[in-house]
Design an enzyme around this catalytic site. Structure first.
Site, PDB file in Angstrom:
ATOM      1  N   ASP A  89       0.868  -1.358   0.087  1.00 18.71           N
ATOM      2  CA  ASP A  89      -0.050  -0.023  -0.135  1.00 18.71           C
ATOM      3  C   ASP A  89       0.911   1.230  -0.197  1.00 18.71           C
ATOM      4  O   ASP A  89       1.551   1.544   0.948  1.00 18.71           O
ATOM      5  CB  ASP A  89      -0.886   0.160   1.238  1.00 18.71           C
ATOM      6  CG  ASP A  89      -1.732  -1.017   1.085  1.00 18.71           C
ATOM      7  OD1 ASP A  89      -1.716  -2.226   0.724  1.00 18.71           O
ATOM      8  OD2 ASP A  89      -3.190  -0.781   1.825  1.00 18.71           O
ATOM      9  N   LYS A 151      -6.847   3.696  -3.435  1.00 20.75           N
ATOM     10  CA  LYS A 151      -7.322   3.693  -2.222  1.00 20.75           C
ATOM     11  C   LYS A 151      -7.387   5.073  -1.385  1.00 20.75           C
ATOM     12  O   LYS A 151      -6.597   6.029  -1.961  1.00 20.75           O
ATOM     13  CB  LYS A 151      -6.181   3.062  -1.015  1.00 20.75           C
ATOM     14  CG  LYS A 151      -6.362   2.807   0.239  1.00 20.75           C
ATOM     15  CD  LYS A 151      -4.960   2.032   1.057  1.00 20.75           C
ATOM     16  CE  LYS A 151      -5.109   2.064   2.555  1.00 20.75           C
ATOM     17  NZ  LYS A 151      -4.175   1.455   3.076  1.00 20.75           N
ATOM     18  N   LYS A 180      -9.955   0.333  -2.452  1.00 19.29           N
ATOM     19  CA  LYS A 180      -9.910   0.211  -0.763  1.00 19.29           C
ATOM     20  C   LYS A 180     -10.336   1.325  -0.198  1.00 19.29           C
ATOM     21  O   LYS A 180     -10.008   2.316  -0.333  1.00 19.29           O
ATOM     22  CB  LYS A 180      -8.496  -0.077  -0.519  1.00 19.29           C
ATOM     23  CG  LYS A 180      -8.379  -0.248   0.893  1.00 19.29           C
ATOM     24  CD  LYS A 180      -6.910  -1.206   1.298  1.00 19.29           C
ATOM     25  CE  LYS A 180      -6.916  -1.174   2.736  1.00 19.29           C
ATOM     26  NZ  LYS A 180      -5.480  -1.673   3.129  1.00 19.29           N
TER      27      LYS A 180
END
EC number: 4.1.2.4
Length: 216
Positions: A89, A151, A180
């Site tokens: 991430d 995300k 996400k």
């Protein structure tokens, strides 16, 4: 799929100690969460605690500011993968994004994706700092760089995920990337609403609470 299959059970606090990370992983095993999400230094202990389970290890890089050099982010990503992370991430360079340095933003994402190969790359665009037009552009750049996910948030900015941002992101990425939602997802009802809007993963430190609220 149940709610647990969407959850990246997360502890990114700078004060998290080894016992905290082990607890996070034990909870992930107990509840059957998809993954845990930890800082890079905690990848080895998470991998060890989760061995012989289906729970994956995700690691954050360039976290939480995104302002490190591309070379540093690439090194960090590779190091996390070598230590056992299966997903990365990353935080985009928000300053570059605000400066309209779009080639640099895209090239950085692409460099990290290339370095980690077939491992999953989630691109944190930190929506709280971006205009809607910048959010749309960030999603476009992530797609162009072959990222697997976009995300919403680090959880350390001035705001977290919102339904409006997820709708906007979905309108841009469609089926080209997954989404996400992360930052401020603390109850089951909110998590379910995000799933209904099309997210594939939810980052939260409240995973057990969300599962305990689940109707029998």
């Amino acid at each position: 799929m149940g709610l647990a299959d969407f959850i990246d059970h997360t502890n990114l606090r700078p004060s998290a100690n080894i016992a905290d990370i082990q607890k996070l992983c034990e909870e992930a095993k107990t509840y059957g969460f998809y993954a845990v999400c930890v800082n890079g230094c905690n990848v080895p202990i998470a991998k060890e605690t989760l061995k012989d389970t289906a729970v994956k290890v995700a690691a954050v890089i360039g976290f939480p500011l995104g302002a490190m050099s591309t070379k540093a982010k690439v090194f960090e990503a590779v190091d996390c993968i070598e230590n056992g992370a299966e997903e990365i991430d990353m935080v985009i360079n928000i300053g570059w994004m605000k400066s309209e340095m779009y080639d640099a933003v895209r090239d950085e994402i692409e460099a990290i994706k290339r370095a980690i190969g077939d491992k999953i790359l989630k691109v944190i665009i930190e929506t709280c700092y971006l205009t809607d037009a910048e959010k749309e552009k960030a999603c476009d750049l992530a797609i162009e760089a072959h990222a697997d996910f976009v995300k919403t948030s680090t959880g350390f900015g001035t705001g977290g995920a919102t339904f409006e941002d997820v709708k906007l992101m979905k309108s841009i990425v469609g089926e080209k990337a997954k989404i996400k939602a992360s930052g401020g997802v603390k109850d089951r009802e909110t998590a379910i609403q995000y799933i209904e809007l099309g997210v594939s993963r939810i980052g939260t430190s409240s995973g057990p609470k969300l599962l305990k609220q689940e109707a029998p």
